[in-house]
Design a protein around this motif. Structure first.
Motif, PDB file in Angstrom:
ATOM      1  N   ARG A  54     -52.491 -88.814  47.381  1.00 44.97           N
ATOM      2  CA  ARG A  54     -52.240 -88.610  48.807  1.00 44.97           C
ATOM      3  C   ARG A  54     -50.781 -88.267  49.075  1.00 44.97           C
ATOM      4  O   ARG A  54     -50.475 -87.416  49.900  1.00 44.97           O
ATOM      5  CB  ARG A  54     -52.622 -89.863  49.590  1.00 44.97           C
ATOM      6  CG  ARG A  54     -52.612 -89.631  51.098  1.00 44.97           C
ATOM      7  CD  ARG A  54     -52.862 -90.874  51.838  1.00 44.97           C
ATOM      8  NE  ARG A  54     -51.639 -91.667  51.749  1.00 44.97           N
ATOM      9  CZ  ARG A  54     -51.464 -92.824  52.327  1.00 44.97           C
ATOM     10  NH1 ARG A  54     -52.424 -93.360  53.005  1.00 44.97           N
ATOM     11  NH2 ARG A  54     -50.331 -93.466  52.217  1.00 44.97           N
ATOM     12  N   ASP A  55     -49.841 -88.899  48.363  1.00 44.96           N
ATOM     13  CA  ASP A  55     -48.424 -88.606  48.557  1.00 44.96           C
ATOM     14  C   ASP A  55     -48.100 -87.175  48.171  1.00 44.96           C
ATOM     15  O   ASP A  55     -47.272 -86.527  48.795  1.00 44.96           O
ATOM     16  CB  ASP A  55     -47.557 -89.575  47.752  1.00 44.96           C
ATOM     17  CG  ASP A  55     -47.522 -90.967  48.363  1.00 44.96           C
ATOM     18  OD1 ASP A  55     -47.912 -91.092  49.546  1.00 44.96           O
ATOM     19  OD2 ASP A  55     -47.119 -91.908  47.669  1.00 44.96           O
ATOM     20  N   LYS A  56     -48.740 -86.646  47.140  1.00 48.77           N
ATOM     21  CA  LYS A  56     -48.493 -85.268  46.731  1.00 48.77           C
ATOM     22  C   LYS A  56     -49.013 -84.292  47.779  1.00 48.77           C
ATOM     23  O   LYS A  56     -48.443 -83.235  47.984  1.00 48.77           O
ATOM     24  CB  LYS A  56     -49.153 -84.984  45.386  1.00 48.77           C
ATOM     25  CG  LYS A  56     -48.462 -85.656  44.236  1.00 48.77           C
ATOM     26  CD  LYS A  56     -49.141 -85.333  42.928  1.00 48.77           C
ATOM     27  CE  LYS A  56     -48.468 -86.057  41.772  1.00 48.77           C
ATOM     28  NZ  LYS A  56     -49.157 -85.813  40.506  1.00 48.77           N
ATOM     29  N   GLN A  57     -50.095 -84.648  48.472  1.00 47.94           N
ATOM     30  CA  GLN A  57     -50.681 -83.765  49.474  1.00 47.94           C
ATOM     31  C   GLN A  57     -49.868 -83.742  50.755  1.00 47.94           C
ATOM     32  O   GLN A  57     -49.900 -82.778  51.495  1.00 47.94           O
ATOM     33  CB  GLN A  57     -52.110 -84.195  49.798  1.00 47.94           C
ATOM     34  CG  GLN A  57     -53.081 -83.950  48.668  1.00 47.94           C
ATOM     35  CD  GLN A  57     -54.464 -84.475  48.994  1.00 47.94           C
ATOM     36  OE1 GLN A  57     -54.649 -85.163  49.984  1.00 47.94           O
ATOM     37  NE2 GLN A  57     -55.426 -84.160  48.145  1.00 47.94           N
ATOM     38  N   THR A  58     -49.129 -84.806  51.040  1.00 45.22           N
ATOM     39  CA  THR A  58     -48.401 -84.893  52.298  1.00 45.22           C
ATOM     40  C   THR A  58     -46.977 -84.373  52.206  1.00 45.22           C
ATOM     41  O   THR A  58     -46.225 -84.491  53.165  1.00 45.22           O
ATOM     42  CB  THR A  58     -48.363 -86.348  52.810  1.00 45.22           C
ATOM     43  OG1 THR A  58     -47.762 -87.169  51.817  1.00 45.22           O
ATOM     44  CG2 THR A  58     -49.748 -86.843  53.122  1.00 45.22           C
ATOM     45  N   GLU A  59     -46.588 -83.779  51.079  1.00 43.06           N
ATOM     46  CA  GLU A  59     -45.255 -83.206  50.986  1.00 43.06           C
ATOM     47  C   GLU A  59     -45.144 -82.029  51.938  1.00 43.06           C
ATOM     48  O   GLU A  59     -46.120 -81.317  52.181  1.00 43.06           O
ATOM     49  CB  GLU A  59     -44.983 -82.745  49.551  1.00 43.06           C
ATOM     50  CG  GLU A  59     -44.806 -83.892  48.578  1.00 43.06           C
ATOM     51  CD  GLU A  59     -44.562 -83.398  47.163  1.00 43.06           C
ATOM     52  OE1 GLU A  59     -44.575 -82.177  46.943  1.00 43.06           O
ATOM     53  OE2 GLU A  59     -44.378 -84.252  46.291  1.00 43.06           O
ATOM     54  N   PRO A  60     -43.965 -81.824  52.529  1.00 41.56           N
ATOM     55  CA  PRO A  60     -43.824 -80.735  53.505  1.00 41.56           C
ATOM     56  C   PRO A  60     -44.117 -79.379  52.878  1.00 41.56           C
ATOM     57  O   PRO A  60     -43.696 -79.097  51.762  1.00 41.56           O
ATOM     58  CB  PRO A  60     -42.376 -80.830  53.968  1.00 41.56           C
ATOM     59  CG  PRO A  60     -41.685 -81.683  52.971  1.00 41.56           C
ATOM     60  CD  PRO A  60     -42.719 -82.541  52.311  1.00 41.56           C
ATOM     61  N   GLN A  61     -44.840 -78.571  53.617  1.00 40.07           N
ATOM     62  CA  GLN A  61     -45.200 -77.241  53.158  1.00 40.07           C
ATOM     63  C   GLN A  61     -44.200 -76.234  53.702  1.00 40.07           C
ATOM     64  O   GLN A  61     -43.769 -76.328  54.847  1.00 40.07           O
ATOM     65  CB  GLN A  61     -46.609 -76.871  53.645  1.00 40.07           C
ATOM     66  CG  GLN A  61     -47.683 -77.812  53.136  1.00 40.07           C
ATOM     67  CD  GLN A  61     -47.931 -77.640  51.651  1.00 40.07           C
ATOM     68  OE1 GLN A  61     -47.750 -76.560  51.125  1.00 40.07           O
ATOM     69  NE2 GLN A  61     -48.320 -78.714  50.991  1.00 40.07           N
ATOM     70  N   ALA A  62     -43.851 -75.246  52.904  1.00 34.28           N
ATOM     71  CA  ALA A  62     -42.949 -74.187  53.348  1.00 34.28           C
ATOM     72  C   ALA A  62     -43.719 -73.244  54.270  1.00 34.28           C
ATOM     73  O   ALA A  62     -44.904 -72.996  54.060  1.00 34.28           O
ATOM     74  CB  ALA A  62     -42.425 -73.412  52.147  1.00 34.28           C
ATOM     75  N   PRO A  63     -43.085 -72.735  55.318  1.00 33.80           N
ATOM     76  CA  PRO A  63     -43.786 -71.812  56.204  1.00 33.80           C
ATOM     77  C   PRO A  63     -44.212 -70.552  55.457  1.00 33.80           C
ATOM     78  O   PRO A  63     -43.505 -70.070  54.569  1.00 33.80           O
ATOM     79  CB  PRO A  63     -42.775 -71.482  57.298  1.00 33.80           C
ATOM     80  CG  PRO A  63     -41.505 -72.140  56.927  1.00 33.80           C
ATOM     81  CD  PRO A  63     -41.735 -73.000  55.726  1.00 33.80           C
TER      82      PRO A  63
END
Length: 85
Positions: A38-47
């Motif tokens: 879950r922590d890996k999925q919630t990392e901020p995504q680049a636009p």
């Protein structure tokens, strides 16, 4: 043979009566795996595109211009109010 290896007293006496330690060990491992995933999925995504940044920048510039106009009007009203007194 498997009953003797993975029996109810695997890893010592049961922590909770009626629940073998092997079950608790498996549940603990699944919990750790879930939270790490879950922590890996919630990392901020680049636009994906720069278009959103450009439109956001333009919106901010428009808002700054509007605030400068309002500030000038408020200063003028304050100046008039001070002159009346």
């Amino acid at each position: 043979m498997m009953h003797h290896v993975f029996g109810p007293h695997f890893l010592g006496a049961p922590l909770f009566p009626g629940v073998p330690n092997l079950v608790l060990f498996i549940l603990f491992g699944l919990g750790v795996w879930y939270f790490l995933k879950r922590d890996k999925q919630t990392e901020p995504q680049a636009p994906n595109s720069g278009h959103s940044k450009i439109s956001e920048t333009e919106a901010l510039r428009d808002e700054i211009a509007q605030l400068k106009k309002e500030n000038a009007l408020l200063r003028e009203l304050l100046k008039r109010d001070l002159e009346k007194k």
